[in-house]
Design a protein around this motif. Sequence first.
Motif, PDB file in Angstrom:
ATOM      1  N   THR A   2      28.969  40.671  38.080  1.00 26.20           N
ATOM      2  CA  THR A   2      30.024  41.436  38.743  1.00 26.20           C
ATOM      3  C   THR A   2      29.707  41.677  40.219  1.00 26.20           C
ATOM      4  O   THR A   2      30.570  41.401  41.070  1.00 26.20           O
ATOM      5  CB  THR A   2      30.258  42.771  37.998  1.00 26.20           C
ATOM      6  N   ALA A   6      31.949  40.126  43.485  1.00 30.76           N
ATOM      7  CA  ALA A   6      32.494  41.042  44.487  1.00 30.76           C
ATOM      8  C   ALA A   6      31.928  40.729  45.866  1.00 30.76           C
ATOM      9  O   ALA A   6      32.667  40.675  46.858  1.00 30.76           O
ATOM     10  CB  ALA A   6      32.206  42.487  44.104  1.00 30.76           C
ATOM     11  N   TRP A  28      38.749  33.151  41.227  1.00 30.46           N
ATOM     12  CA  TRP A  28      37.899  33.784  40.218  1.00 30.46           C
ATOM     13  C   TRP A  28      38.692  34.307  39.026  1.00 30.46           C
ATOM     14  O   TRP A  28      38.239  34.192  37.885  1.00 30.46           O
ATOM     15  CB  TRP A  28      37.125  34.958  40.822  1.00 30.46           C
ATOM     16  N   TYR A  35      36.210  34.148  33.845  1.00 25.46           N
ATOM     17  CA  TYR A  35      35.535  35.326  34.387  1.00 25.46           C
ATOM     18  C   TYR A  35      36.326  36.616  34.199  1.00 25.46           C
ATOM     19  O   TYR A  35      36.006  37.625  34.803  1.00 25.46           O
ATOM     20  CB  TYR A  35      35.244  35.112  35.878  1.00 25.46           C
ATOM     21  N   ARG A  37      36.364  38.870  32.041  1.00 24.09           N
ATOM     22  CA  ARG A  37      35.621  40.054  31.590  1.00 24.09           C
ATOM     23  C   ARG A  37      34.967  40.807  32.746  1.00 24.09           C
ATOM     24  O   ARG A  37      34.585  41.962  32.603  1.00 24.09           O
ATOM     25  CB  ARG A  37      34.581  39.681  30.547  1.00 24.09           C
ATOM     26  N   TYR A  38      34.839  40.159  33.905  1.00 25.95           N
ATOM     27  CA  TYR A  38      34.239  40.806  35.071  1.00 25.95           C
ATOM     28  C   TYR A  38      35.273  41.424  36.009  1.00 25.95           C
ATOM     29  O   TYR A  38      34.915  42.131  36.937  1.00 25.95           O
ATOM     30  CB  TYR A  38      33.411  39.795  35.870  1.00 25.95           C
ATOM     31  N   LYS A  39      36.547  41.149  35.775  1.00 23.46           N
ATOM     32  CA  LYS A  39      37.612  41.548  36.703  1.00 23.46           C
ATOM     33  C   LYS A  39      37.647  43.049  36.962  1.00 23.46           C
ATOM     34  O   LYS A  39      37.712  43.488  38.108  1.00 23.46           O
ATOM     35  CB  LYS A  39      38.974  41.071  36.208  1.00 23.46           C
ATOM     36  N   GLY A  41      35.340  45.366  36.704  1.00 18.12           N
ATOM     37  CA  GLY A  41      34.194  45.794  37.493  1.00 18.12           C
ATOM     38  C   GLY A  41      34.280  45.343  38.941  1.00 18.12           C
ATOM     39  O   GLY A  41      33.941  46.091  39.862  1.00 18.12           O
ATOM     40  N   VAL A  42      34.740  44.112  39.146  1.00 15.74           N
ATOM     41  CA  VAL A  42      34.906  43.601  40.512  1.00 15.74           C
ATOM     42  C   VAL A  42      35.964  44.405  41.246  1.00 15.74           C
ATOM     43  O   VAL A  42      35.790  44.755  42.417  1.00 15.74           O
ATOM     44  CB  VAL A  42      35.256  42.093  40.500  1.00 15.74           C
TER      45      VAL A  42
END
Length: 58
Positions: A2, A6, A28, A35, A37-39, A41-42
């Motif tokens: 993450t 970012a 991304w 990706y 699952r990281y959205k 948090g980013v």
Amino acid sequence: MTPYIANNIEIVYVTQGLTAAQDRYRAWFINTSIYSRYKAGVDVILTTDNYGDCIVTE
């Protein structure tokens, strides 16, 4: 991962501008689902670091 994503978007913003950073964000998260699952948090990191303009929905 993450923080890496970012930071990658923030660096593009600083070096190439908002449009390029939005394109990187799309690469991304919008154009691929690998990706996703990281959205969240980013998005938090970008918003906290005052790069919220990079977040796009399409």
